[in-house]
Design an enzyme around this catalytic site. Structure first.
Site, PDB file in Angstrom:
ATOM      1  N   SER A 168     -18.381  17.285  20.001  1.00  0.00           N
ATOM      2  CA  SER A 168     -18.612  18.642  20.511  1.00  0.00           C
ATOM      3  C   SER A 168     -19.566  19.483  19.676  1.00  0.00           C
ATOM      4  O   SER A 168     -19.940  20.581  20.101  1.00  0.00           O
ATOM      5  CB  SER A 168     -17.285  19.382  20.650  1.00  0.00           C
ATOM      6  N   LYS A 171     -22.606  20.757  21.455  1.00  0.00           N
ATOM      7  CA  LYS A 171     -22.693  22.020  22.190  1.00  0.00           C
ATOM      8  C   LYS A 171     -23.638  23.006  21.512  1.00  0.00           C
ATOM      9  O   LYS A 171     -24.151  23.927  22.161  1.00  0.00           O
ATOM     10  CB  LYS A 171     -21.298  22.642  22.331  1.00  0.00           C
ATOM     11  N   SER A 348     -14.576  25.303  22.924  1.00  0.00           N
ATOM     12  CA  SER A 348     -15.090  23.949  23.109  1.00  0.00           C
ATOM     13  C   SER A 348     -14.856  23.448  24.532  1.00  0.00           C
ATOM     14  O   SER A 348     -14.604  22.262  24.747  1.00  0.00           O
ATOM     15  CB  SER A 348     -14.479  22.975  22.091  1.00  0.00           C
TER      16      SER A 348
END
Length: 515
Positions: A168, A171, A348
């Protein structure tokens, strides 16, 4: 990213690591009111029980001692006024008289600028702080990068140019590109327009995955002011001119397959993704207030069914397109782009990140698909002076096992946001959206023990977790007041010990004078 720990050759999501702790207010509870601190007034009045001079002297000594202690703690101000005068025996005919209570305090949070001349750690000093920790077996194979946040100078590297699965922390790539390319006032709209036939309406998805089915007085998983389905319903009832007997779903805003390369169908039921369409309620969560909950495998249909239920009359539902120049019956908007970005960095949430990337693709003239969004992302970053060599994004959320990003690249994004040029002005929301160690988002339950505890409140970072992949990238202020940028990527290690070791690395930078 959230997810369930799964075994196998491909990295999968780990459910307990990127969880978000969200404490929501009790619906309908009255707001807290300011109140005076101190014991209740005595039951007897001055006339009923005249003060005893000896006892008053003792009371003066005790109260004076208490006030000195409270003043040292910074809370003495709440104990002034009538209560104090009464306890000192100064109220009544021979005292100072009753005074009105002071106005309630209204504390305001404020950010202080870092010292402009804060000393920069040396590369040797940072190496002395990090090298003993970087050899921890819990980190598996570690790559990392530490830069000075003001100058961008390299302070520490270990395999920094090697592209790895970011999980993640990927991102950050999406966040940076969206903030650089799109107007920060961009909002995602959901509309209902009149259909071609009487009694028919078209529910048009505009990419707002935060549209909520919850009542307006109930906070959502994302923000209190998320757009509400109830608002659409009220507008349609007011303008439709009669009962609605058919709802057409228009999901033409997105293109291509609804699942990215490297995504697995089991992650829908696992609560990490949903088929990506531009229409859904609460990011397709079946429990709209829970981070990891099964998501709908048909989110657009689920949204239309909820609209039908609230409109009443059991209207039929089918997929189609809105007529050209159709009359708009209802429209609601998401919060603006910076808040969307901050939300998917903090929580997230994979689906929200993907929706923002599709808007980026549309805004840059690319196909609003996974491939188009990835192209738009990397093209945008390259045009803004960032070296994208070796970077590959098959999705926008970092969930795909095919994504590849280096620690050096992640640090370069954060350094651009921390600098002083035109890019930094656009990228600031990326920093403010980062979870705070021990406080918010996916770091809320971390930094609570051992050496890592020193970074609590000082480290802000994006987490990333897949099976065998753990990453952490963010910013930290040293003891000397210097802002540092870091990214650490641990591959091939168990998640629990790896994340603790990553937290310890970041906290070592907080302790660093490292001259």
């Amino acid at each position: 990213m959230t997810g369930g720990e799964q075994q196998g050759s491909s990295p999968q999501v780990n459910p307990d690591l990127d969880q978000v702790t969200v404490r929501l207010p009790v619906p309908g509870a009255p707001p807290a009111q300011p109140m005076r601190v101190g014991p209740p007034p005595p039951a007897a009045t001055e006339a009923e029980a005249p003060p005893n001079p000896g006892k008053r002297g003792k009371k003066l000594v005790v109260l004076a001692t208490v006030l000195v202690l409270l003043a040292a703690l910074g809370v003495g101000g709440v104990l002034g006024g009538p209560w104090l005068a009464q306890q000192l025996g100064l109220s009544g005919d021979g005292g100072l008289g009753t005074q009105p209570p002071p106005a309630p305090l209204n504390p305001q949070a404020a950010l202080r600028a870092l010292p402009p001349q804060a000393p920069t750690p040396s590369a040797q000093g940072v190496a002395a702080a990090l090298d003993p920790l970087a050899g921890n077996a819990a980190l598996g194979e570690l790559t990392g990068s530490v830069l000075d946040g003001t100058t961008g100078n390299v302070l520490w590297e270990r395999g920094a140019g090697t592209a790895r699965t970011p999980a993640s922390t990927g991102k950050l790539v999406t966040a940076a590109a969206a903030l650089l390319a799109l107007d920060h006032q961009t909002r995602l709209s959901t509309t209902v327009v009149a259909g071609a036939e009487p009694g028919t309406v078209v529910l048009v998805g505009g990419g707002d995955t935060t549209l909520s089915g919850l009542p307006a007085n109930k906070p959502t998983y994302f923000f209190p002011d998320a757009a509400r389905l109830d608002d659409l319903v009220e507008q349609v009832k007011a303008k439709a001119g009669g009962p609605v007997n058919k709802i057409i779903i228009d999901v033409g805003r997105f293109a291509g397959p609804p699942m990215a390369p490297g995504w697995l169908n089991v992650d829908v039921a696992g609560g990490h993704i949903a088929p990506l369409v531009p229409l859904m309620l609460d990011a397709a969560r079946r429990d709209p207030l829970t981070s990891t909950t099964p998501r709908s495998d048909k989110p657009a249909q689920a949204a239309a069914q909820e609209l039908a239920k609230r409109l009443g009359g059991n209207p039929a539902i089918e997929v189609g397109s809105a007529p050209k120049d159709a009359k708009v019956l209802a429209k609601v908007d998401s919060p603006p782009l910076p808040r969307l970005v901050a939300s998917f960095l903090s929580t997230s949430d994979n689906i929200l990140a993907e929706a923002v990337a599709r808007e980026l693709a549309r805004g840059t003239g690319n196909e609003p698909s996974f491939a188009g969004a990835s192209k738009a992302t990397l093209d945008t970053l390259s045009r803004n002076g960032l070296d994208i060599t070796g970077v590959k994004m098959s999705d926008a959320s970092g969930l795909s096992t095919e994504d590849r990003v280096s620690a050096k690249f992640l640090s370069s994004l954060l350094a651009a946001a921390s600098g002083n040029d035109a890019r930094a002005a656009k990228l600031r929301p990326m920093l403010t959206g980062l979870p705070v160690a021990g406080g918010t988002g996916t770091l809320a339950k971390r930094y609570d023990k051992g050496q890592a505890a020193g970074g609590r409140g000082w480290v802000r970072a994006k987490t990333g977790t897949l099976d065998g992949v753990n990453s952490l990238a963010g910013i930290v202020t040293t003891n000397d007041g210097r802002l540092l940028v870091f990214s650490f990527m641990a591959t091939g290690a168990a998640s629990d010990p790896a994340r603790d070791a990553l937290d310890t690395l970041a906290s070592a930078l907080r302790r660093c004078g490292c001259g």
